[in-house]
Design a protein around this motif. Sequence first.
Motif, PDB file in Angstrom:
ATOM      1  N   ALA A   1       0.370  11.733 -52.129  1.00 28.19           N
ATOM      2  CA  ALA A   1       0.944  12.078 -51.114  1.00 28.19           C
ATOM      3  C   ALA A   1       1.812  12.495 -50.706  1.00 28.19           C
ATOM      4  CB  ALA A   1      -0.967  12.337 -50.405  1.00 28.19           C
ATOM      5  N   ALA A   2       2.307  11.208 -50.542  1.00 26.78           N
ATOM      6  CA  ALA A   2       3.982  10.983 -50.133  1.00 26.78           C
ATOM      7  C   ALA A   2       5.239  11.217 -50.644  1.00 26.78           C
ATOM      8  CB  ALA A   2       4.387   9.578 -49.597  1.00 26.78           C
ATOM      9  N   PHE A   3       4.896  11.458 -51.716  1.00 27.30           N
ATOM     10  CA  PHE A   3       6.306  12.142 -52.274  1.00 27.30           C
ATOM     11  C   PHE A   3       6.541  13.486 -52.176  1.00 27.30           C
ATOM     12  CE2 PHE A   3       4.605   9.648 -56.136  1.00 27.30           C
ATOM     13  CZ  PHE A   3       5.586   8.596 -56.304  1.00 27.30           C
ATOM     14  N   ALA A   4       5.406  14.687 -51.713  1.00 25.92           N
ATOM     15  CA  ALA A   4       5.857  16.042 -51.165  1.00 25.92           C
ATOM     16  C   ALA A   4       5.833  16.203 -50.061  1.00 25.92           C
ATOM     17  CB  ALA A   4       4.806  16.265 -52.057  1.00 25.92           C
ATOM     18  N   ALA A   5       5.432  14.845 -49.083  1.00 21.77           N
ATOM     19  CA  ALA A   5       5.703  14.992 -47.833  1.00 21.77           C
ATOM     20  C   ALA A   5       6.727  14.899 -47.254  1.00 21.77           C
ATOM     21  CB  ALA A   5       4.812  13.563 -47.195  1.00 21.77           C
ATOM     22  N   GLY A   6       6.817  16.259 -46.220  1.00 16.50           N
ATOM     23  CA  GLY A   6       7.890  16.775 -45.415  1.00 16.50           C
ATOM     24  C   GLY A   6       7.908  15.088 -44.373  1.00 16.50           C
ATOM     25  N   LEU A   7       9.632  15.140 -44.063  1.00 16.59           N
ATOM     26  CA  LEU A   7      10.593  14.891 -43.122  1.00 16.59           C
ATOM     27  C   LEU A   7       9.496  15.730 -41.385  1.00 16.59           C
ATOM     28  CD1 LEU A   7      13.539  12.772 -44.018  1.00 16.59           C
ATOM     29  CD2 LEU A   7      11.329  12.005 -43.483  1.00 16.59           C
ATOM     30  N   SER A   8       8.657  15.949 -41.307  1.00 19.50           N
ATOM     31  CA  SER A   8       8.554  17.047 -39.815  1.00 19.50           C
ATOM     32  C   SER A   8       7.312  16.070 -39.123  1.00 19.50           C
ATOM     33  CB  SER A   8       7.936  17.865 -40.436  1.00 19.50           C
ATOM     34  OG  SER A   8       6.578  18.513 -41.091  1.00 19.50           O
ATOM     35  N   ASN A   9       6.458  15.448 -39.286  1.00 13.46           N
ATOM     36  CA  ASN A   9       5.453  13.936 -38.674  1.00 13.46           C
ATOM     37  C   ASN A   9       6.580  13.823 -38.521  1.00 13.46           C
ATOM     38  OD1 ASN A   9       4.071  12.007 -38.809  1.00 13.46           O
ATOM     39  ND2 ASN A   9       2.873  13.618 -39.266  1.00 13.46           N
ATOM     40  N   LEU A  10       6.578  13.693 -36.810  1.00 10.78           N
ATOM     41  CA  LEU A  10       7.071  12.610 -35.833  1.00 10.78           C
ATOM     42  C   LEU A  10       6.572  11.244 -36.699  1.00 10.78           C
ATOM     43  CD1 LEU A  10       6.635  14.081 -32.862  1.00 10.78           C
ATOM     44  CD2 LEU A  10       8.292  14.707 -33.901  1.00 10.78           C
ATOM     45  N   ASP A  11       5.602  10.646 -36.988  1.00  9.49           N
ATOM     46  CA  ASP A  11       5.635   9.400 -37.659  1.00  9.49           C
ATOM     47  C   ASP A  11       5.812   8.775 -38.617  1.00  9.49           C
ATOM     48  OD1 ASP A  11       3.820   8.358 -35.084  1.00  9.49           O
ATOM     49  OD2 ASP A  11       2.090   9.820 -35.803  1.00  9.49           O
ATOM     50  N   THR A  12       6.062   9.693 -39.173  1.00  7.43           N
ATOM     51  CA  THR A  12       7.243   9.556 -40.693  1.00  7.43           C
ATOM     52  C   THR A  12       9.153   9.018 -40.248  1.00  7.43           C
ATOM     53  OG1 THR A  12       5.188  11.228 -42.054  1.00  7.43           O
ATOM     54  CG2 THR A  12       7.604  11.036 -42.985  1.00  7.43           C
ATOM     55  N   LEU A  13       8.862  10.399 -39.290  1.00  8.29           N
ATOM     56  CA  LEU A  13      10.187   9.999 -38.907  1.00  8.29           C
ATOM     57  C   LEU A  13      10.241   8.368 -38.495  1.00  8.29           C
ATOM     58  CD1 LEU A  13      11.185  13.827 -37.541  1.00  8.29           C
ATOM     59  CD2 LEU A  13      12.190  12.597 -39.395  1.00  8.29           C
ATOM     60  N   ARG A  14       9.968   8.140 -37.857  1.00 11.05           N
ATOM     61  CA  ARG A  14       9.588   7.115 -36.800  1.00 11.05           C
ATOM     62  C   ARG A  14       9.847   5.805 -37.699  1.00 11.05           C
ATOM     63  NH1 ARG A  14       5.896   3.184 -36.397  1.00 11.05           N
ATOM     64  NH2 ARG A  14       5.838   1.531 -35.214  1.00 11.05           N
ATOM     65  N   LEU A  15       9.597   6.205 -38.594  1.00 12.73           N
ATOM     66  CA  LEU A  15       9.796   4.853 -39.744  1.00 12.73           C
ATOM     67  C   LEU A  15      11.147   5.027 -40.426  1.00 12.73           C
ATOM     68  CD1 LEU A  15       8.820   2.559 -41.774  1.00 12.73           C
ATOM     69  CD2 LEU A  15       7.795   4.041 -42.838  1.00 12.73           C
ATOM     70  N   THR A  16      11.758   6.230 -40.842  1.00 10.59           N
ATOM     71  CA  THR A  16      12.961   6.412 -41.303  1.00 10.59           C
ATOM     72  C   THR A  16      14.365   5.814 -40.069  1.00 10.59           C
ATOM     73  OG1 THR A  16      12.242   8.446 -42.161  1.00 10.59           O
ATOM     74  CG2 THR A  16      15.013   8.427 -41.579  1.00 10.59           C
ATOM     75  N   GLU A  17      13.466   6.486 -39.055  1.00 11.59           N
ATOM     76  CA  GLU A  17      14.591   5.321 -37.521  1.00 11.59           C
ATOM     77  C   GLU A  17      14.556   4.378 -37.615  1.00 11.59           C
ATOM     78  OE1 GLU A  17      16.719   6.389 -34.232  1.00 11.59           O
ATOM     79  OE2 GLU A  17      15.782   8.050 -34.981  1.00 11.59           O
ATOM     80  N   GLY A  18      13.977   3.652 -37.565  1.00  8.83           N
ATOM     81  CA  GLY A  18      13.368   2.605 -37.210  1.00  8.83           C
ATOM     82  C   GLY A  18      14.242   1.513 -38.779  1.00  8.83           C
ATOM     83  N   MET A  19      14.057   2.074 -40.090  1.00  5.26           N
ATOM     84  CA  MET A  19      14.251   1.938 -41.534  1.00  5.26           C
ATOM     85  C   MET A  19      15.639   1.674 -40.899  1.00  5.26           C
ATOM     86  SD  MET A  19      12.187   2.456 -44.145  1.00  5.26           S
ATOM     87  CE  MET A  19      12.981   1.746 -45.707  1.00  5.26           C
ATOM     88  N   LEU A  20      16.394   2.480 -40.923  1.00  4.23           N
ATOM     89  CA  LEU A  20      17.843   3.310 -40.548  1.00  4.23           C
ATOM     90  C   LEU A  20      18.816   2.489 -39.851  1.00  4.23           C
ATOM     91  CD1 LEU A  20      20.286   5.591 -41.505  1.00  4.23           C
ATOM     92  CD2 LEU A  20      19.602   6.958 -38.985  1.00  4.23           C
ATOM     93  N   ALA A  21      17.648   2.475 -38.702  1.00  3.04           N
ATOM     94  CA  ALA A  21      18.352   0.963 -37.234  1.00  3.04           C
ATOM     95  C   ALA A  21      18.882   0.108 -37.749  1.00  3.04           C
ATOM     96  CB  ALA A  21      17.494   1.051 -36.032  1.00  3.04           C
ATOM     97  N   VAL A  22      17.863  -0.974 -38.488  1.00  3.77           N
ATOM     98  CA  VAL A  22      17.800  -2.314 -39.518  1.00  3.77           C
ATOM     99  C   VAL A  22      19.496  -1.925 -40.777  1.00  3.77           C
ATOM    100  CG1 VAL A  22      17.082  -3.514 -40.816  1.00  3.77           C
ATOM    101  CG2 VAL A  22      15.984  -2.225 -39.042  1.00  3.77           C
ATOM    102  N   LEU A  23      19.544  -1.103 -41.399  1.00  6.31           N
ATOM    103  CA  LEU A  23      20.859  -0.780 -41.948  1.00  6.31           C
ATOM    104  C   LEU A  23      21.877  -0.609 -41.450  1.00  6.31           C
ATOM    105  CD1 LEU A  23      18.565   1.788 -44.571  1.00  6.31           C
ATOM    106  CD2 LEU A  23      19.184  -0.774 -45.038  1.00  6.31           C
ATOM    107  N   LEU A  24      22.118  -0.301 -40.372  1.00  2.00           N
ATOM    108  CA  LEU A  24      23.338   0.522 -39.421  1.00  2.00           C
ATOM    109  C   LEU A  24      23.578  -1.026 -38.961  1.00  2.00           C
ATOM    110  CD1 LEU A  24      22.649   4.111 -38.508  1.00  2.00           C
ATOM    111  CD2 LEU A  24      23.894   3.132 -40.567  1.00  2.00           C
ATOM    112  N   ALA A  25      22.821  -1.561 -38.876  1.00  2.31           N
ATOM    113  CA  ALA A  25      22.589  -2.898 -37.730  1.00  2.31           C
ATOM    114  C   ALA A  25      23.132  -3.738 -38.777  1.00  2.31           C
ATOM    115  CB  ALA A  25      21.373  -3.327 -37.153  1.00  2.31           C
ATOM    116  N   GLY A  26      23.177  -3.810 -40.222  1.00  2.00           N
ATOM    117  CA  GLY A  26      23.576  -4.551 -41.351  1.00  2.00           C
ATOM    118  C   GLY A  26      24.446  -4.347 -41.634  1.00  2.00           C
ATOM    119  N   GLY A  27      25.653  -2.508 -41.623  1.00  5.55           N
ATOM    120  CA  GLY A  27      26.773  -2.618 -41.484  1.00  5.55           C
ATOM    121  C   GLY A  27      26.941  -2.273 -43.350  1.00  5.55           C
ATOM    122  N   VAL A  28      25.895  -1.181 -42.943  1.00  7.92           N
ATOM    123  CA  VAL A  28      25.335  -0.699 -44.346  1.00  7.92           C
ATOM    124  C   VAL A  28      26.128   0.835 -43.544  1.00  7.92           C
ATOM    125  CG1 VAL A  28      24.073   1.349 -46.072  1.00  7.92           C
ATOM    126  CG2 VAL A  28      23.691  -1.478 -45.171  1.00  7.92           C
ATOM    127  N   ALA A  29      26.779   1.424 -44.638  1.00  8.79           N
ATOM    128  CA  ALA A  29      27.611   3.270 -44.054  1.00  8.79           C
ATOM    129  C   ALA A  29      26.447   4.165 -44.327  1.00  8.79           C
ATOM    130  CB  ALA A  29      28.542   3.534 -45.411  1.00  8.79           C
TER     131      ALA A  29
END
Length: 248
Positions: free
Chosen positions: A129-157
């Motif tokens: 189900a995740a293959f077709a799930a869009g990024l409209s769900n706030l809980d899904t976006l929360r995961l993306t937000e958290g991962m993005l924060a970690v990667l940016l903190a690690g110096g990833v462009a």
Amino acid sequence: MSPTPQQRRAERHRLGSGAKPAANRRGPSGGRKRPITVDAIVDTAFAIVENEGYEALTMRRVATALETGPSSLYAHVVNKQDLDELLIGRLCAEIELPEPDPANWRGQIIDVCAQLRDQYLRYPGISRAAFAAGLSNLDTLRLTEGMLAVLLAGGVAPQDAAWAIDSLSLYVNAYSLEASLARRRAAGDADDAWVVSRDELMRRFAALPDGYPQTRRYAAEITAGGGHDRFDFTLGVMLDGLAARSRP
């Protein structure tokens, strides 16, 4: 003009579940049945997937389990795609996101991915189900937000970080789906009787003709790995490459 299904879904995701007030219902024998709400629909869907696999999940199957008709569900969930997004969102909401640590960003990302993997493995095949799930769900976006924060903190462009999240998510989804299928085969599903053990694979590789010298020689390496060894290896390779791109 009545809102379109897409507008209703977007509004519910923006505000939360947006469930309508639940009305009391009575079953055929007069006993009280569980009210139809978004949470009730999602809970029932999870129970179906856990017991019967994701392939068994349909709106009609959920309606039957709730002792109602499919039309009753559509007042709360727009369609099967909407239900899929709610399911994935519920699983993402259970993941603990770390406070970004520049010194340990790789370990933090691996932990988040492992949590997501374990959530998917609780419900056979649900990562499909995740293959077709869009990024409209706030809980899904929360995961993306958290991962993005970690990667940016690690110096990833930023661009590398955004695409890395997509790549990591695709791998976790695919790995979890394959693992779910393997578990079903190990349980003895008739349709999967062709699956063989590692020992049998080793014997077959050893008996290959001369045109397959590398497969014969490295049969042990090809078939090695237990638990989540391959999962850990692949994430490590992906993050090593990402770290190399981030170095000055």
